[in-house]
Write an enzyme that holds these catalytic residues in place. Sequence first.
Site, short mmCIF file in Angstrom:
data_model
loop_
_atom_site.label_atom_id
_atom_site.label_comp_id
_atom_site.label_asym_id
_atom_site.label_seq_id
_atom_site.Cartn_x
_atom_site.Cartn_y
_atom_site.Cartn_z
N THR A 151 -2.09 3.46 5.75
CA THR A 151 -2.90 3.61 4.53
C THR A 151 -2.11 4.23 3.38
O THR A 151 -1.34 5.17 3.59
CB THR A 151 -4.09 4.52 4.85
OG1 THR A 151 -4.75 4.00 5.99
CG2 THR A 151 -5.07 4.58 3.70
N GLY A 200 -2.59 11.36 10.21
CA GLY A 200 -2.72 12.65 10.89
C GLY A 200 -1.38 13.16 11.36
O GLY A 200 -0.57 12.38 11.87
N GLU A 248 -10.27 2.38 10.74
CA GLU A 248 -10.21 1.15 11.55
C GLU A 248 -11.06 0.03 10.94
O GLU A 248 -11.62 -0.78 11.66
CB GLU A 248 -10.63 1.43 13.00
CG GLU A 248 -9.78 2.45 13.72
CD GLU A 248 -8.31 2.02 13.87
OE1 GLU A 248 -8.04 0.81 13.85
OE2 GLU A 248 -7.45 2.91 13.96
#
Lengths: 575, 575
Positions: A54, A93, A336
């Site tokens: 992303t 993350g 997702e």
Amino acid sequence: MREYSCVHRGRSEPLDLHLGMFLPTLLNQASPEQMETFFIPAWNLEIIGTYAQTEMGHGTHLRGLETTATYDPATQEFVMNSPTITSIKWWPGGLGKTSNYAIVLAQLHTQGKCHGLQAFIVPLRSMNTHIPLPGVVVGDIGPKFGFDEVDNGYLKLENVRIPRDHMLMKYAKVEADGTYVKPPSAKLTYGTMVFIRSMIVGEAGHALAKSCTIAIRYSSVRHQSEIRPGEAEPQIMDYQTQQYKLFPLLATAYAYKFVGQYMNQVYHRITGDISQGDFSELPELHALSAGLKAFTTWTASAGIEVCRMACGGHGYSRCSALPDIYVTFVPTCTYEGENTVMMLQTARFLIKSYRQASAGHQLSGIVSYLNESERRLQPQSVSSRPTVVNVNDLASLVEAYKLRAAKLVEMAAKSIQQELQKRVSQEDAWNNSAIDLVRASDAHCHYVVVKLFAAKLGEIGDTGLHSVLSTLALLYALQGIQQHSGDFLQTGLLSVPQLSQVSQRLKELLAQLRPNAVALVDAFDYRDEMLNSVLGRYDGNVYEHMFEWARRSPLNKTEVHESYHKYLKPLQANL
Amino acid sequence: MREYSCVHRGRSEPLDLHLGMFLPTLLNQASPEQMETFFIPAWNLEIIGTYAQTEMGHGTHLRGLETTATYDPATQEFVMNSPTITSIKWWPGGLGKTSNYAIVLAQLHTQGKCHGLQAFIVPLRSMNTHIPLPGVVVGDIGPKFGFDEVDNGYLKLENVRIPRDHMLMKYAKVEADGTYVKPPSAKLTYGTMVFIRSMIVGEAGHALAKSCTIAIRYSSVRHQSEIRPGEAEPQIMDYQTQQYKLFPLLATAYAYKFVGQYMNQVYHRITGDISQGDFSELPELHALSAGLKAFTTWTASAGIEVCRMACGGHGYSRCSALPDIYVTFVPTCTYEGENTVMMLQTARFLIKSYRQASAGHQLSGIVSYLNESERRLQPQSVSSRPTVVNVNDLASLVEAYKLRAAKLVEMAAKSIQQELQKRVSQEDAWNNSAIDLVRASDAHCHYVVVKLFAAKLGEIGDTGLHSVLSTLALLYALQGIQQHSGDFLQTGLLSVPQLSQVSQRLKELLAQLRPNAVALVDAFDYRDEMLNSVLGRYDGNVYEHMFEWARRSPLNKTEVHESYHKYLKPLQANL
């Protein structure tokens, strides 16, 4: 390797992406030589990696990603760049402070041509000092809704050079001279998405089951107000409104757990077929997993909040665990594949199937209800055909859900048709019918869930168990009808008197489930350590433990908090 | 005094309860002598107070509170006690560490009799050292869903003695010998509740307006995917699904702001009447404020989350401000009267009114639609009477909402009747019809909102403004019909073809509002400092500022975070 990291079961942590994405991506996409170089160091946590896909300006629409990897044959290196502010990698993350490596998705440029997205292994921080390498601008993206323990990060690449063998080359390749070699099949990447989305469906059941366990147990401990004057305050579980909030969610939790199991089985069956070169069932599963991911995560997220608020004020305390369950689960609506985009993907498959059926093609599988022959049997309106639904019979209700889905797919297809008659483009006609398309997908998914719940009952031999699960399944089906009563009336599947029967029957089912409610959540079998909820304790000793929990609050370390000396006292002295 | 503290506008802080509850309660309930003793020290922040009502085991049902204040005529003191664990005061803001005083609600016992709840001024901490006084067990209740800055507290009283003049004695009194003197009217306390609840309705409009401002501005900045292949990625505001998420919420925000204004006006008008001894309109306003508080806070809470998720991944970042708006607003569903309880209070008034009308009594005010004569004019079913609703005419839609409310109140009343015929008690009949009662209240509130929105249009002279607000009002009314289409079909108020018209018209209204969407949120006039949202910036420079905001993240203070030295490095060294 801990599979839970993909879907954030329980508390999340900085190493989740390393375990859940970095290592599996190596396993799936690294060449044997690359495995040799990277896997053992990564397994041993010398390399700590994340998965950087992303970007700040680009999410679900992967083709829009802007990061570039330009091959330089002179040095046999890729030059990695973030050409714009919107191209900065955002959200991965563990990227901010923990990882020293990342798998970076970037547009591959070689020999003057762009070959689309490829994955590259990019070192980010020194293995000795952990200081970011030259050209790597990396950091934490700041506080979020939950996920306090995870350093979601940003990554800006400024002419970062990596060796040619750092592109993951199990499938696509770039040769030393810069020649691009295509992967054998583009469909292979489907599999992972399908797998993760079906995991999320199960996760929706799981999150909702935990929330119901907490809310239903606490509702049996909490006493409030009075039903009959002068008598003791009743358990709040005895209020019809409380039952109406919680029992349909309990039924939904069971339903989603069954659907999750089913999807997992189908995925593994189809994976076997795929490894033998048979991709025939993949489009259907892909479409189903997209829609069901959206359908279940939306309902479960809203349901968790209903459970939380059903606990009154104490639902706001983190000792209830419900705030954490919510903020940890609700991102599944976005990651997702954003839910509305997912619903539209399913709709694309449904419309395609509808058109095939209309053209005389015989459909098989879950969309076979769209076949012309079946559609002709459907009622058209209240007047033209008597309804045949029996509101006490689950099989009959499954049929009603099926016909509703067929009708709503047809309505969406007709909306597109009408738009096209206004001479707008296919794409605009699609966009101008998007509300109907999402509604059709929703009805399709709802049908699938009711159908699978009913099918599950067939597997249960124990009479008592079968009886109580049948009650739950009926409650699930009838409550869905009540919530979408407009659809069922509009399509002539139910009559007005039948709708009153549905309401009446629902109330009876609530009363019927009341004695089994606590047993039904106990059956989910969450140990106290897993729930980590004072309100949801198995032994019901809520209040004593809430007091104990509160006394351990960080603010209670001292009787007089430092803020008194720092702020209050000087403030009072000045007056 | 800052009135905002009552309803937590903006960020909350430890002194909110002091300003919003402690001082106003003194003003309203202290005798002149008590004012002299306490008000100036409180105004000067020597006394910092909170309002301790809720107990660990008791919330909305006030009569269930257990804390006792027993008068001892020998010393002319009240002895305050928390007799059980469930009686510990729980949740008051600023109680944990900040306050040195509290107004404590307790059951008054004197001369061997309990006289119900009274308010007492209880010193908690030393004015010199801030250390809790003997018998006062006080502390913070621990982390919550949001409200990190507030030390919500617990309070356990163990034989704490306070002088007789510490009971608030403007109305009820205890004389030196222990004689209890009743207050002149019990209805006086209604006023404050009505006031706070009507404030909350406005606050629902406010929270939703802020959320819409952020989501709609950002949707005009964010580009994603493609509608037409090969063309640039469109603003996500151009997707019909995005418009369908946000524009009805925009209309709702306007509606609730108007309803909030209206309730405030009515409150002040009625307050004038009350001060002249006329309580006649109070029951209606009390019932209306309870239902509307529940109706608006539920929708607004869910709507904030829709806005947040409409911003994709970045909606999860606290730089969007949306997570904070949500956690700060959602407690309104629970405090000042739990929402389901509120809905049932409104239902009680509706059923009472319905029965009066059925008995031939002529109702006035907002429930006059329940009069027999009007009800006889209602359509009974599709077949018996042709429908007359014009889906393009707001007045006609207001009428449809009214008839729906009338019908659902009637259905709830009939459900109670049917239960009574099964020989259950009044109370059980009520509880067994609670789902229908909440549904009736919901329909009543929805009618009121649509009606007030339509009425507001009458006040607007400017043609352009009138036109765009009419579009919004129509969108609000039609979307409500689509969401509750089952009700409108079931009651015969709309036909199936009309429902298709509603869907079609809704899509047209979305397209019609698209060019004005940003102007309509700009019109709410929130300065950037008030929104405090990177996504909702007026200038639209989202991405640059998001990067800047992230770089200021606490974790970015050092390039290498201490966790590397503390955990990662030792972990790597051990492998």
